[in-house]
Design a protein around this motif. Structure first.
Motif, PDB file in Angstrom:
ATOM      1  N   SER A  69      -8.191   2.640  -9.398  1.00  0.00           N
ATOM      2  CA  SER A  69      -9.181   2.277  -8.377  1.00  0.00           C
ATOM      3  C   SER A  69     -10.187   1.267  -8.917  1.00  0.00           C
ATOM      4  N   ASP A  70     -10.550   1.423 -10.186  1.00  0.00           N
ATOM      5  CA  ASP A  70     -11.496   0.481 -10.791  1.00  0.00           C
ATOM      6  C   ASP A  70     -10.896  -0.923 -10.893  1.00  0.00           C
ATOM      7  N   THR A  73     -11.220  -2.474  -7.635  1.00  0.00           N
ATOM      8  CA  THR A  73     -12.586  -2.960  -7.437  1.00  0.00           C
ATOM      9  C   THR A  73     -12.762  -4.332  -8.070  1.00  0.00           C
ATOM     10  N   ALA A  74     -12.203  -4.499  -9.271  1.00  0.00           N
ATOM     11  CA  ALA A  74     -12.298  -5.794  -9.945  1.00  0.00           C
ATOM     12  C   ALA A  74     -11.594  -6.883  -9.145  1.00  0.00           C
ATOM     13  N   ILE A  75     -10.448  -6.558  -8.576  1.00  0.00           N
ATOM     14  CA  ILE A  75      -9.701  -7.533  -7.777  1.00  0.00           C
ATOM     15  C   ILE A  75     -10.491  -7.926  -6.534  1.00  0.00           C
ATOM     16  N   GLU A  76     -11.083  -6.948  -5.884  1.00  0.00           N
ATOM     17  CA  GLU A  76     -11.880  -7.238  -4.692  1.00  0.00           C
ATOM     18  C   GLU A  76     -13.106  -8.076  -5.039  1.00  0.00           C
ATOM     19  N   ASN A  77     -13.754  -7.765  -6.164  1.00  0.00           N
ATOM     20  CA  ASN A  77     -14.902  -8.566  -6.591  1.00  0.00           C
ATOM     21  C   ASN A  77     -14.481  -9.979  -6.970  1.00  0.00           C
ATOM     22  N   ASN A  78     -13.241 -10.098  -7.437  1.00  0.00           N
ATOM     23  CA  ASN A  78     -12.706 -11.397  -7.840  1.00  0.00           C
ATOM     24  C   ASN A  78     -12.117 -12.167  -6.661  1.00  0.00           C
ATOM     25  N   HIS A  79     -12.050 -11.506  -5.498  1.00  0.00           N
ATOM     26  CA  HIS A  79     -11.473 -12.090  -4.273  1.00  0.00           C
ATOM     27  C   HIS A  79     -10.009 -12.463  -4.459  1.00  0.00           C
ATOM     28  N   GLY A  80      -9.277 -11.591  -5.132  1.00  0.00           N
ATOM     29  CA  GLY A  80      -7.845 -11.809  -5.281  1.00  0.00           C
ATOM     30  C   GLY A  80      -7.359 -11.641  -6.698  1.00  0.00           C
ATOM     31  N   SER A 108      -9.780  -6.698   0.792  1.00  0.00           N
ATOM     32  CA  SER A 108      -9.543  -5.356   0.261  1.00  0.00           C
ATOM     33  C   SER A 108      -8.139  -5.244  -0.328  1.00  0.00           C
ATOM     34  N   CYS A 109      -7.959  -4.242  -1.175  1.00  0.00           N
ATOM     35  CA  CYS A 109      -6.670  -4.009  -1.826  1.00  0.00           C
ATOM     36  C   CYS A 109      -5.846  -3.005  -1.028  1.00  0.00           C
ATOM     37  N   ARG A 110      -4.542  -3.158  -1.123  1.00  0.00           N
ATOM     38  CA  ARG A 110      -3.611  -2.214  -0.515  1.00  0.00           C
ATOM     39  C   ARG A 110      -2.551  -1.827  -1.531  1.00  0.00           C
ATOM     40  N   ARG A 111      -1.923  -0.682  -1.325  1.00  0.00           N
ATOM     41  CA  ARG A 111      -0.875  -0.205  -2.213  1.00  0.00           C
ATOM     42  C   ARG A 111       0.436  -0.117  -1.442  1.00  0.00           C
ATOM     43  N   GLU A 112       1.457  -0.742  -1.997  1.00  0.00           N
ATOM     44  CA  GLU A 112       2.783  -0.718  -1.378  1.00  0.00           C
ATOM     45  C   GLU A 112       3.756  -0.011  -2.320  1.00  0.00           C
ATOM     46  N   THR A 113       4.288   1.112  -1.868  1.00  0.00           N
ATOM     47  CA  THR A 113       5.229   1.866  -2.693  1.00  0.00           C
ATOM     48  C   THR A 113       6.516   1.079  -2.883  1.00  0.00           C
ATOM     49  N   LEU A 114       6.939   0.956  -4.135  1.00  0.00           N
ATOM     50  CA  LEU A 114       8.163   0.232  -4.456  1.00  0.00           C
ATOM     51  C   LEU A 114       9.312   1.167  -4.802  1.00  0.00           C
ATOM     52  N   LYS A 115       8.990   2.260  -5.483  1.00  0.00           N
ATOM     53  CA  LYS A 115      10.057   3.154  -5.929  1.00  0.00           C
ATOM     54  C   LYS A 115       9.478   4.501  -6.320  1.00  0.00           C
ATOM     55  N   ASN A 116      10.249   5.550  -6.074  1.00  0.00           N
ATOM     56  CA  ASN A 116       9.915   6.886  -6.554  1.00  0.00           C
ATOM     57  C   ASN A 116      10.957   7.299  -7.593  1.00  0.00           C
ATOM     58  N   TYR A 117      10.493   7.921  -8.657  1.00  0.00           N
ATOM     59  CA  TYR A 117      11.364   8.294  -9.761  1.00  0.00           C
ATOM     60  C   TYR A 117      11.479   9.812  -9.875  1.00  0.00           C
ATOM     61  N   SER A 118      12.656  10.249 -10.262  1.00  0.00           N
ATOM     62  CA  SER A 118      12.890  11.654 -10.578  1.00  0.00           C
ATOM     63  C   SER A 118      13.600  11.701 -11.929  1.00  0.00           C
ATOM     64  N   TYR A 250     -12.031  -0.868 -16.225  1.00  0.00           N
ATOM     65  CA  TYR A 250     -11.242  -1.886 -15.517  1.00  0.00           C
ATOM     66  C   TYR A 250     -12.036  -2.616 -14.444  1.00  0.00           C
ATOM     67  N   ASP A 251     -13.037  -1.978 -13.883  1.00  0.00           N
ATOM     68  CA  ASP A 251     -13.849  -2.686 -12.906  1.00  0.00           C
ATOM     69  C   ASP A 251     -14.645  -3.811 -13.564  1.00  0.00           C
TER      70      ASP A 251
END
Length: 414
Positions: A69-70, A73-80, A108-118, A250-251
């Protein structure tokens, strides 16, 4: 005349036909989907299963989530992301993990699931498993270069399963007022720990060389680890000592990680930890960080071999050397301080000093470092000498004494 007119008409129709084809072709090209955009760098945030900390399976996993999440936050503050991509691999149990991409859109940031592992046999601790994960990243987010952050616990170059008293039982018995720190792979179960040589093999088998590997773990800025990773990364970013449970800020450093701004990383890390308060509000201004240029490792090893050849007995005693851990019998000593006390040849020593500056171009440290292992003086120790890397050669710790000679660094320098 009639034939000429016919020829002209036919030629005109033919030219018109060709012109129409060109126009049609141009229209077709416009309708084609855009080519995938060029990506400068893909960063993998790698969080393998780190087990239960202090008998609480959500403890360090919670801090991993905060780290992610931090960075957002850095990405949003950096505008990309500055033409980079950010992929996260995180284990939420010993057998389950997910991979998702963090993207930025409209502030804002979004999360896109790419793969689930087992996983059936904690494959993420093997070179084959690490290779497979990195290959998944490359398939999903191809780029001109790659980088990696590793968040877990840490114990330097020590092989998985080494029976040094770990911080987990120490922390379990403390009074609850001591600040918590991190550890490599898994706090108490060797099945989930990963050897540095295994990590290096996994990356090498993919055929990529990382721009940097950042260890968000304890004790990872050591010459033995840097030597093992010299062929798979340009830079190693890590702490010589224990790093607080919050991990890398990381922020604060996220934008610098996107831009490979190593000076900015160490300065922002220092600014954060020089005024750090634990999650429960305790003032704990302790932190060390360095950036090692792994392309300078071989030259450093050659110089170190010359010094060790001249002084094969090593230092007479480890007393007085700068320790950078809190163990009763020190394992991690400051590299620069060790060589200063070992080498009596002025020319050799001057050459090593110059090389050490090239090897570690960026470093910062607070006045004291903290260790959860150390019981006296509130766990803190004064830093009088700091080169940005540790070495274990002078250690008299009986647990690791026989292991030191088995490291690739030792073989290259003796």
């Amino acid at each position: 005349m009639g034939n000429k007119s016919c020829i002209n008409t036919t030629l005109g129709l033919f030219v018109f036909f060709l012109f129409s084809l060109v126009l049609t072709s141009c229209d077709d090209e416009v309708d084609y989907p855009d080519e995938p955009r060029h990506t400068d760098k893909t960063i993998l945030m790698f969080f393998p299963w780190s087990g239960d900390d202090i008998n609480d399976s959500t403890d360090i996993y919670y801090y991993f989530q905060t780290n992610i999440s931090d960075f957002e936050t850095a990405i949003e503050n950096n505008h990309g992301l500055n033409n980079n991509r950010l992929i996260v691999f995180i284990s939420n149990s010993e057998s389950k993990a997910e991979m998702f991409e963090i993207t930025y859109d409209n502030g804002s940031c979004r999360r896109e699931t790419l793969k689930n592992y087992s996983f059936s046999m904690h494959e993420y601790t093997t070179s084959e498993g690490i290779s497979a994960i990195i290959n998944d990243v490359i398939a999903e987010a191809p780029a001109a270069s790659y980088a990696m952050t590793i968040g877990c616990h840490g114990m330097g170059w020590l092989p998985a399963g080494t029976s040094v008293k770990t911080r987990t039982p120490v922390a379990a018995n403390c009074d609850g007022n001591r600040p918590l720190t991190r550890y490599f792979g898994h706090g108490s179960n060797s099945r989930y720990q990963t050897d540095i040589t295994t990590l290096a093999e996994g990356i090498k088998d993919v055929g990529v060389k990382m721009e940097y590997i950042l260890f968000d773990d304890c004790y990872m800025a050591n010459i033995e680890t840097a030597y093992d990773l010299k062929d798979v990364t340009n830079y190693l970013i890590a702490s010589t000592c224990e790093i607080m449970i919050d991990g890398m800020p990381y922020d604060e450093i996220g934008a610098e990680l996107l831009n490979d701004d190593y000076l900015g990383i160490v300065n922002d890390f220092y600014d954060f930890y020089s005024t750090y308060h634990t999650p429960d509000g305790k003032y704990a201004p302790y932190g060390t960080i360095s950036v090692t240029d792994c392309r300078e490792i071989e030259t450093t090893a050659q110089l170190m071999r010359q010094i060790n050849t001249a002084y094969p007995e090593g230092v007479e005693t480890a007393d007085g050397l700068q320790p950078l851990d809190g163990l009763q019998n020190t394992i991690f000593f400051d590299l620069g301080d060790y060589v200063e006390k070992l080498c009596k040849d002025g020319v050799l020593l001057a050459g090593f000093r110059q090389q050490l500056d090239r090897l570690v171009p960026y470093k910062r440290n607070t006045e004291y470092y903290y260790s959860i292992y150390k019981w006296d003086n509130d766990g803190i120790t004064k830093i009088n000498s700091f080169s940005g890397l540790t070495i274990s050669d002078p250690s008299r710790n009986s647990t690791v004494k026989g292991l030191i000679e088995q490291t690739n660094w030792y073989a290259a320098t003796h």
